[in-house]
Design a protein around this motif. Structure first.
Motif, short mmCIF file in Angstrom:
data_model
loop_
_atom_site.label_atom_id
_atom_site.label_comp_id
_atom_site.label_asym_id
_atom_site.label_seq_id
_atom_site.Cartn_x
_atom_site.Cartn_y
_atom_site.Cartn_z
N LEU A 31 4.27 -7.02 -8.92
CA LEU A 31 2.86 -6.75 -8.66
C LEU A 31 2.51 -5.37 -9.19
O LEU A 31 3.23 -4.40 -8.93
N ASP A 32 1.39 -5.25 -9.90
CA ASP A 32 1.04 -3.95 -10.44
C ASP A 32 0.25 -3.13 -9.42
O ASP A 32 -0.90 -2.76 -9.62
N THR A 33 0.92 -2.89 -8.29
CA THR A 33 0.37 -2.01 -7.25
C THR A 33 1.45 -0.96 -7.00
O THR A 33 2.44 -0.93 -7.71
N TYR A 34 1.25 -0.12 -5.99
CA TYR A 34 2.36 0.72 -5.55
C TYR A 34 3.34 -0.17 -4.78
O TYR A 34 2.91 -1.13 -4.11
N GLY A 35 4.62 0.14 -4.87
CA GLY A 35 5.57 -0.70 -4.18
C GLY A 35 6.89 0.00 -3.89
O GLY A 35 7.26 0.96 -4.56
N MET A 36 7.55 -0.49 -2.86
CA MET A 36 8.89 0.03 -2.57
C MET A 36 9.81 -1.13 -2.17
O MET A 36 9.52 -1.89 -1.24
N TYR B 40 8.19 -5.71 -7.32
CA TYR B 40 8.38 -5.36 -8.74
C TYR B 40 7.40 -6.11 -9.64
O TYR B 40 7.13 -5.68 -10.75
N VAL C 252 -0.17 -1.24 -1.24
CA VAL C 252 1.27 -0.98 -1.32
C VAL C 252 2.03 -2.17 -0.76
O VAL C 252 1.74 -2.64 0.34
N SER D 168 2.57 -7.11 -12.99
CA SER D 168 3.27 -5.98 -13.62
C SER D 168 3.93 -6.43 -14.91
O SER D 168 3.95 -7.63 -15.24
N LEU E 214 -4.67 3.01 2.99
CA LEU E 214 -3.84 2.07 2.23
C LEU E 214 -3.86 0.69 2.87
O LEU E 214 -3.89 0.56 4.10
N LEU F 278 4.31 4.64 6.62
CA LEU F 278 3.31 4.74 5.55
C LEU F 278 1.91 4.43 6.09
O LEU F 278 0.96 5.18 5.86
N ARG G 292 -1.23 7.06 6.41
CA ARG G 292 -2.26 6.84 5.38
C ARG G 292 -3.20 5.71 5.77
O ARG G 292 -2.94 4.53 5.49
N ARG H 53 -6.82 -0.99 -6.63
CA ARG H 53 -5.42 -1.43 -6.78
C ARG H 53 -4.44 -0.36 -6.31
O ARG H 53 -3.41 -0.63 -5.74
N GLU H 54 -4.81 0.90 -6.60
CA GLU H 54 -3.91 2.01 -6.27
C GLU H 54 -3.78 2.22 -4.76
O GLU H 54 -2.91 2.96 -4.32
N ASN H 55 -4.65 1.56 -4.00
CA ASN H 55 -4.58 1.73 -2.55
C ASN H 55 -3.85 0.56 -1.88
O ASN H 55 -3.90 0.42 -0.66
#
Lengths: 621, 365
Positions: free
Chosen positions: B82-87, B80, B67, B33, B108, B101, B105, B63-65
């Motif tokens: 990693l350029d993926t989805y994250g929480m 933060y 998390v 990221s 994912l 999650l 889903r 990548r978008e799959n």
């Protein structure tokens, strides 16, 4: 038909009371269903101990179910029963003080043994010592008559036969009030279908009870309560918990999104979990978590993934979930937190009602952490409130509190079933494309770029290419969502989150002021609607003017609330807490509202509130 | 409708969309990221981050799959970078959030990043329940035996006697052995790796990602500020061969270099000990222990986990357990899908209307 007289009544309040094991809740439920299908308006109040089976025959073990039905609209379960069915001395003793003079008392004399009388401190039987002189008493050997009626059932033990005595009582009351028993017969057939002997015995007991009423001279007449005039429509009887579950499912259906419930069992909210667990066919996923915190964590995770995440609990559970609610405020994701309030603090009164979680919902988190609050007013209104909670959560990307309570949860009333096409459209648009450019001029996604109208941020779910982003509980920079410890940014984000909640669209407060010249306004919220409406009706019938309004949204308040409050010389706020809404109103509007409170674990009585209103009116005159 | 054949290994990534072959290979850069990494200089987390960023392209996933969900602590800043989805969530709760999650889903690839304090102290309950449920997710537990972000208090994996800011006279808490704990919690995949052994770590990450169910990977990670050198004896080339027990499926469990090798044997009574190679060959000291992570019975894996001591005399590394069991999220989705398909498809307006009406209705007017 017998030659007995049939008299017409406009309303009746019946209370079934017995030991926890006597099946009083079932009896009440069945009588209610049969009454609902007759077209009466009604309201119910189940009242049972937290213990599953307290020692038999003791006062703590008494379980009761009160039903108020009428040929006109009914607002409360009734202050005082016209008829008490007391299955043992404990049930009589626990309920006697609620009975008005002249009430009918049906007692099961078989249970009035020396031993049972002693258990509740009766030195001699109240059936013999004049205690019941001011009532119409029907002493019935309910247990032995039932056993006798089932004499032919050789394969059943005496105990099994005795257990059918609640059906005998139901049969008798059904005769007294000319209720059909077909619904109960169908119910029993379904329940005991696999055990034909038990089924036959219960049906026989039900019939025996009916026949007993018709033939014995002890009951001189039966009664008819005509159907109530209700708006045209299809009706069913619902408890608040059922209506709430249906509202959540309907909302998910109208949003076109899956519903995911993360929950941990807790009284009196568990029935919502049970109801939703049975609705997999409607795409509902329920996860029973390891604790309250995991329950809401699961819901929040599902919301991040694009589902409607819901968690259901009661006050102590909310305390545990607080940190995650704060996270949801920070993440700005949709989430519905259902709090079916009960008596507190701590474990408090698990099976009794209270409205004392309002301030917990409002402020029970660290930091500035605004959360919208919706509160249903009646059992059926739980349906609409659930739909509205989902609307607010998904439109504004925010956690929402739905504050029901034990009275709404277990109480029931007729519900005019809405047409699906008449329900609000709750479709949500997920983000699907970049909404900004990075410093290099490349398209990028800004997870905290807000909608100008709603101040909601985009809901970009994992799996959407090009919108990869990270969210978290650390303060985020406005627009980009990157970690930011900048003082001005935190100040701005804090105010933006508050402004978003303050700007939520909620309907204006409707004021019921028929004469238009009332000087006193009674303002309530949540489940006090019925008693307040009934009390204002009493006061108006006595020729006095009083206005009434009820809040279904506690955060934000309706836009016109300030004006409404200032329109009246005195505002009375009845609450089942020690004045939590009153505190908010005083702080917000600088008006010294009159707080009237009660925390007895029971709804207000109509008489009590009518007195409060009358006193206030006298003070002004 | 059932997506899992019980007993047949199914990839943990089976239902996650993969890149088409012609899309070309992703690189470490694709998973990096634009955020500045803010760990202390020399922190072991850098090494793990680099290993994960380099390894993720191998999976060939969209990548978008992917998390990453984390809790609180130094390691939990991981998403933060990693350029993926994250929480980045709250302390200890990442496994619960990831459960919601992953269950809602199926498409994912869900990862949890946590530390010894986050996972084993405040989040202990969620960790054990995620493991027993066997939710399809990979948990990376960075163990540095200290609280770093709160500046140096002892953690649930700190040694007895360890002097920290909150234990000036030495810790008196018995530490958790994370591998033993996970095995006791019915985990289906449990492994341990060293941050410094990139090849070994990458191999384990690959196996963990492919595992269907909850995979727990404990990663020994050095905190240079508050617990520097905690794993030095394992990193020191002169000592590591005598201490690290490399678990290899199908091979005898041994420790030590060629010529000085010791072999693990099990006595009749069940106790295990290392004996010289020659002694082991006689069979008199007991049966040679052959590692098999696929054993249904976790007893041997548990015994291996107990070889580890606070002195790190013998520290097993590798995959302790790797068995197939239906996953919670698959079963939950199967129940919903079965109910929907039995009813003839997703609920229509008419179906909802029928639900709202219920059984006992009456009509007015």
């Amino acid at each position: 038909m017998s030659s007995k007289s049939v008299r017409t009544l406009d309303r009746v309040v019946i209370r079934f009371a017995g030991d926890s094991g006597d099946g009083m809740q079932l009896t009440g439920d069945r009588f209610t269903s049969d009454t609902a299908t007759m077209g009466n308006d009604l309201s119910t109040l189940p009242n049972f101990p937290a213990e599953i089976r307290a020692p038999q025959g003791t006062l703590p073990g008494v379980s009761s179910f009160q039903l108020h039905f009428a040929d006109h609209d009914v607002l409360t379960p009734g202050d005082a029963p016209d008829v008490l069915v007391a299955m043992n001395p404990a049930a009589l003793k626990a309920n006697l003080s609620d009975l008005p003079r002249g009430a009918t008392v049906i007692v099961n004399t078989d249970e009035f043994t020396t031993r049972n009388l002693a258990k509740v401190g009766y030195a001699q039987s109240p059936l013999d010592d004049g205690t019941l002189d001011s009532f119409h008493v029907h002493p019935l050997a309910l247990t032995s008559i039932t056993v006798e009626a089932l004499a032919a059932f050789d394969s059943l033990s005496r105990k099994e036969k005795e257990r059918a005595k609640n059906m005998f009582a139901l049969g008798l009351l059904s005769w007294m009030y000319t209720r059909p028993t077909t619904g109960t017969e169908a119910f029993l057939t379904k329940k005991f279908g696999a055990r034909p002997e038990i089924l036959a015995a219960n049906l026989a007991a039900l019939r025996a009870g009916w026949n007993y009423g018709e033939t014995t001279e002890d009951f001189a007449s039966s009664y008819v309560v005509a159907p109530a005039k209700m708006p045209p429509g299809t009706y069913r009887n619902v408890t608040g918990n059922t209506a709430l579950a249906l509202g959540l499912v309907a909302a998910a259906h109208r949003a076109g999104l899956p519903l995911v419930l993360g929950s941990y069992p807790i009284t009196p909210a568990s029935d919502v979990l049970h109801a939703l667990a049975a609705l997999k066919r409607h795409g509902v996923t329920t996860l029973q978590a390891e604790d309250e915190i995991a329950g809401i964590g699961i819901a929040l995770g599902a919301s991040f993934g694009g589902a409607i995440g819901v968690t259901t609990t009661s006050g102590p559970g909310v305390a545990l979930k607080s940190e995650t609610i704060g996270l949801a405020v920070s993440l700005e994701l949709p989430l519905v937190i259902v709090d079916v309030q009960r008596g507190g603090p701590s474990t408090g009164l698990p099976t009794k009602t209270e409205q004392a979680d309002l301030l917990q919902a409002m402020f029970g988190r660290n930091g500035e952490s605004p959360v919208p609050i919706v509160a249903p007013r009646t059992p059926a209104d739980c349906f609409d409130a659930a739909m509205d909670a989902v609307r607010i959560a998904t439109t504004y990307r925010t956690p929402v509190f739905l504050l029901s309570d034990g009275y709404l949860a277990n109480g029931s009333e007729p519900w005019s079933v809405p047409g699906v096409e008449d329900l609000p459209d709750l479709h949500v648009a997920f983000a699907n494309a970049p909404n900004g450019t990075d410093p290099k001029g490349e398209p990028t996604f800004h997870p905290f770029l807000r909608d100008e109208q709603t101040l909601a941020r985009p809901w970009a779910v994992p799996g959407t290419p090009g919108l990869e982003h990270r969210i978290g509980g650390i303060e985020k920079a406005d627009v980009t969502g990157n970690i930011s410890y900048d003082p001005d940014n935190h100040d701005r984000m804090t105010r933006l989150r508050q402004a978003k909640v303050d700007g939520i669209t909620v309907p204006d407060l409707e004021v019921d002021d028929p004469t238009g010249d009332a000087r006193v306004l009674v303002l309530g919220w949540g489940s006090t609607y019925g008693p307040i409406a009934a009390a204002t009706r009493v006061v108006r019938n006595a020729g006095q003017a009083v206005a009434r309004a009820h809040l279904g949204h506690l955060n934000p308040f309706p836009r016109n609330l300030a004006k409404v409050i200032h329109d009246y010389d005195r505002v009375v706020v009845p609450e089942m807490n020690l004045g939590q809404l009153a505190l908010l109103l005083r702080a917000e509007f600088l008006v010294d509202v009159r707080s009237h409170t009660s925390v007895r674990g029971l709804p207000f009585s109509t008489v009590e509130l009518a007195d409060v209103i009358s006193t206030t009116l006298e003070e002004l005159s | 409708m059932t997506s899992v054949d019980i007993g047949m290994p199914v990839s943990g990534l089976q239902s996650v969309p993969h890149l088409p072959d012609e899309a070309g290979k992703q690189t470490k850069r694709d998973f990096t990221s634009d955020q500045e990494v803010r760990w202390c200089p020399g922190c072991g987390d850098y090494v793990i981050l680099a290993a994960v960023q380099s390894f993720l392209p191998e999976l060939g996933l969209r990548r978008e799959n992917i998390v990453f969900v984390s809790g609180i602590g130094c390691s939990s800043r991981f998403p933060y970078y990693l350029d993926t989805y994250g929480m980045h969530s709250i302390h200890g709760r990442a496994p619960a959030i990831a459960t919601g999650l992953a269950t809602s889903r199926a498409d994912l690839s869900v990862w949890v990043v946590t530390g010894d304090g986050d996972a084993l102290s405040i989040g202990g309950n969620h960790l054990i329940h995620a493991l027993r449920r066997n939710v399809n997710m990979t948990i990376l537990l960075f163990n540095n035996q200290i609280y770093g972000l709160t500046k140096g208090q002892y953690s649930p994996t700190s040694r007895v006697g360890q002097v920290t800011k909150s234990t000036p006279a030495g810790s008196v808490d018995t530490p958790f052995n994370p591998v033993s704990l996970a095995l006791g919690a019915e985990a289906t995949f449990v492994a341990r790796a060293m941050e410094s052994d990139r090849a070994e770590l990458t191999g384990i990450l690959r196996a963990a990602a492919e595992h269907r169910g909850t995979a727990l990977v404990e990663i020994y990670q050095n905190c240079p500020i508050f617990n520097d050198g905690a794993f030095e004896v394992l990193k020191d080339r002169t000592q590591q061969e005598a201490r690290i027990v490399r678990l290899r499926s199908g091979e005898a469990v041994t420790v030590g270099a060629e010529g000085d090798r010791r072999v693990l044997v099990r006595k009749g009574s069940g106790t295990m000990k290392f004996v010289a190679e020659a002694e082991a060959a006689t069979g008199e000291s007991g049966a040679v222990v052959v590692h098999d992570p696929t054993l249904d019975d976790p007893s041997q894996a548990f015994q291996l986990s107990r070889l580890d001591t606070p002195e790190m005399t013998h520290v097993p590394m590798g995959i302790f357990r790797q068995v197939s069991r239906p996953t919670y999220d698959d079963l939950v989705r199967d129940q919903v899908e079965a109910a929907v398909s039995t009813a003839g498809g997703p609920a229509t307006d008419a179906d909802l209307a029928e639900l709202l009406r219920g059984r006992d209705t009456w009509t007015v007017g």
